[in-house]
Design an enzyme around this catalytic site. Structure first.
Site, PDB file in Angstrom:
ATOM      1  N   GLU A  58       0.802  -1.222   0.000  1.00 21.32           N
ATOM      2  CA  GLU A  58       0.000   0.000   0.000  1.00 21.32           C
ATOM      3  C   GLU A  58       0.839   1.278   0.000  1.00 21.32           C
ATOM      4  O   GLU A  58       0.516   2.241  -0.701  1.00 21.32           O
ATOM      5  CB  GLU A  58      -0.957   0.044   1.204  1.00 21.32           C
ATOM      6  CG  GLU A  58      -2.207  -0.807   1.029  1.00 21.32           C
ATOM      7  CD  GLU A  58      -2.024  -2.245   1.462  1.00 21.32           C
ATOM      8  OE1 GLU A  58      -0.886  -2.621   1.794  1.00 21.32           O
ATOM      9  OE2 GLU A  58      -3.014  -2.999   1.481  1.00 21.32           O
ATOM     10  N   HIS A 127     -10.918  -4.168   9.849  1.00 18.05           N
ATOM     11  CA  HIS A 127     -11.595  -4.050   8.554  1.00 18.05           C
ATOM     12  C   HIS A 127     -12.888  -3.257   8.684  1.00 18.05           C
ATOM     13  O   HIS A 127     -13.798  -3.404   7.872  1.00 18.05           O
ATOM     14  CB  HIS A 127     -11.944  -5.426   7.982  1.00 18.05           C
ATOM     15  CG  HIS A 127     -10.780  -6.174   7.404  1.00 18.05           C
ATOM     16  ND1 HIS A 127      -9.803  -6.733   8.184  1.00 18.05           N
ATOM     17  CD2 HIS A 127     -10.437  -6.455   6.127  1.00 18.05           C
ATOM     18  CE1 HIS A 127      -8.915  -7.340   7.406  1.00 18.05           C
ATOM     19  NE2 HIS A 127      -9.273  -7.184   6.153  1.00 18.05           N
TER      20      HIS A 127
END
Lengths: 324, 305
Positions: A58, A127
């Protein structure tokens, strides 16, 4: 009547922007396969390597997208879950957000970050977060939080056309919510929408919580309490004028969001309203948000974590009864 | 090289007087990599750097007066005084960013290389970084992706043996940076980083394939910084004998004496070059000194969001 979903609207907006502007690119994990929710479904087939899968890196991928933007492309990078934006924070905060300023205006960084936020899927603390306040705090970033399919498409289109970085925070629980079909059109950044007019209290809500706010307003209307629901749509730039003009009519303000209440966007908004319209307020601004805990998996615990309509109803009743 | 050396000697003095502001890192002793690499670049190429960037920007042709003004925080600076020593940008000369975050510009160079491949085929992106950056995730993730996507990017590691105050051996068991390239099948060379001619040759050999669809490449320049990590660093972590050993390998004097010895440059011309560099730097300092600071309104200009 034809219907579209929030995720379908995002997919359509991406396709439209790719067709409209040859400099638009998409990159992220699994994007060429359509992504986990289908946001980029079928785009690789039409646009080839303008839709580029990346490794699970990322921070570097955010940097690559920034480097593409500095060289004249308009990348849309997908960070699958906002929880993972923390990995890319260095590039977003230290490079993308600052490039224009640090260069004295020599550089522009037309970068779009798409990411999904929000709890309710029993996916646990890594998440499910709502981290928009971290982003709003960084000068140089715009932050959009669409609550509807039309805004998900329209804000994304505006983000792609903007010359500075924009983070578009989508909501997982809204992805498959259906709406009547519409013609996608850009929604300007910094333009709030009064989702329901009302005279008794101003209720500012963001993203998924907009729908909880509308349900709460519907419920309260049965008792003759008219709630004005305002969706800012972008937290930065913020259309404070629309909110203040409402507060000056209703004299009461509640702000509700899914993120943790402590240090959340509601704190900023409450402060702004009290700075700008203190004389119009009949009571302190009320903030509703999650407790200062990570998001739990256990269904009853996660259900208790989220701000839902009944909690908003209760808070507004207390406010109007003078016991807030 | 003379210009960079004279410029940074002057910067060092001006840090002492307080005229050059903030954290300042000079590259005295490392000038050869900036000059050797930038000499093979073209106007369409794009360059990124790290916190020790003065030499790279000057080697690309930036106006020394504008660089000096930037270091002083003046409005006439490259970035209007808002970037400073660690964040030099000169778009007109193809320098897109320098960064105070170690390793942070490596992925930017990859993104720019990807853009250049599509919009300006044949152009390359170059990123300069130190050996400390090799221990960041950026270096490893970037090497992987650059190799995977065959990006036209040249990664230039100026390996001066120290990451801030700590010798390389305390941070990694891998002695040569180019060893990492082997894993990804990346073309790489290690060169004497104080030999500008050798650097130029290596850079030229590595850049040529990048212009015709190949890539990426890694160039490791073994060098030494003659001063501390930052201006004001007493550098007590190094032995005097080590500094003396490298001083004898000074890249600027080495190039000049070599060129004079082979007859490519007369001693008079060498002296004239050095004198011209010192005059240019003196003029830059004078211009930067007399330049105004930015107007107060500049504080909130050029910020998006």
């Amino acid at each position: 009547m034809a219907e579209t979903t929030y995720i379908g609207a995002i997919n359509g907006a991406l396709a439209a922007e790719l067709r409209r502007d040859a400099t638009v690119r998409i990159l992220g994990e699994d994007v060429a396969e359509g992504g986990p929710f289908g946001a980029t479904k079928d785009l690789a087939a039409e646009f080839g390597d303008r839709v580029r899968d990346t490794p699970i890196s990322e921070s570097t991928v955010m940097g690559i997208a920034t480097g593409m933007a500095l060289a004249g492309l308009r990348p849309v990078v997908e960070i699958m879950f906002i929880d993972f934006i923390t990995l890319a924070f260095d590039q977003l905060v230290n490079q993308a957000a600052k490039a224009r300023y640090m260069s004295g205006g020599q550089l522009r960084c037309p970068l779009v970050v798409r990411t999904s936020s929000g709890a309710g899927t029993r996916s646990g603390a890594q998440h499910s977060q709502s981290l928009e306040a971290l982003l709003v705090h960084v000068p140089g970033l715009a932050v959009a939080m669409p609550a509807t399919a039309a805004d998900a498409a329209g804000l994304l289109m505006s983000a792609v056309r903007a010359d500075d970085p924009v983070v578009v925070i989508e909501n997982k629980e809204l992805y498959f919510r259906k709406e009547p079909s519409f013609d996608p059109a850009p929604v300007p950044l910094g333009s709030a929408l009064v989702r329901r007019p009302g005279r008794d209290v101003t209720l500012v809500a963001t993203s998924r919580t907009v729908h909880e706010a509308l349900a709460a307003a519907e419920d309260l209307a049965r008792d003759g309490i008219e709630v004005e629901v305002i969706d800012p749509r972008t937290l930065q730039p913020l259309d404070l004028g629309t909110i203040l003009s409402s507060v000056r009519r209703t004299h009461r303000c509640v702000v509700a969001h899914e993120a943790v209440r402590r240090g959340g966007f509601g704190a900023e908004l409450a402060s702004l309203v009290q700075e700008e319209a203190f004389d119009a307020l009949d009571a302190p601004v009320v903030r509703l948000g999650a407790p200062a805990t990570p998001v739990p998996v256990s269904p009853p615990l996660e259900d208790a974590y989220l701000v839902r309509a009944p909690q908003i109803v209760s808070a507004i009743r207390s406010l109007l009864n003078g016991s807030a | 090289m003379w210009l960079i050396r004279a410029f940074e000697e002057s910067v060092s003095e001006l840090v002492g007087t307080g005229e050059v502001v903030g954290l300042v890192h000079v590259s005295i002793g490392q000038e050869a990599s900036a000059v050797g690499v930038c000499d093979v670049l073209e106007a369409r190429d794009r360059v990124y750097s790290g916190h020790r960037a003065h030499g790279h920007v000057l080697a690309r042709g930036a106006d020394p007066a504008a660089v000096m003004a930037e270091l002083m925080g003046k409005a006439a600076g490259l970035c209007g005084g808002k970037g400073g020593s660690m964040h030099l940008v000169d778009v007109a000369h193809g320098v897109l960013e320098a960064t105070g975050v170690v390793g942070g510009t490596i992925p930017l160079a990859l993104g720019t290389a990807l853009a250049l491949r599509e919009t300006e085929p044949g152009a390359v992106a170059v990123v300069f970084f130190g050996d400390g950056a090799v221990q960041t995730g950026y270096f490893h993730e970037s090497l992987n992706i650059a190799a995977l996507w065959k990006l036209p990017v040249l990664l230039v590691c100026e390996n001066n043996g120290y990451a801030e105050f700590t010798p390389r051996s305390a941070h990694t068991p891998v002695e040569r940076v180019t060893r990492h390239a082997e894993t990804y099948g990346v073309d790489a060379r290690t060169v004497d980083g104080n030999d500008v001619v050798a650097i130029r040759e290596a850079a030229s050999a590595l850049v040529a394939p990048l212009r015709s669809g190949g890539g990426p490449a890694l160039l490791e320049c073994l060098t030494y910084r003659m001063r501390g990590h930052y201006e004001g660093d007493p550098a007590k972590y190094r032995e005097a004998s080590e500094v003396a050993e490298w001083k004898a390998k000074d890249p600027v004097r080495r190039f000049a004496s070599g060129a004079v010895a082979t007859g490519e440059l007369s001693a008079e011309d060498a002296a004239a070059c050095e004198a011209a560099a010192r005059r240019a730097v003196a003029a830059a300092v004078s211009a930067a000194r007399s330049a105004p600071f930015p107007a107060a309104s500049a504080l909130t200009e050029d910020v998006g969001g």
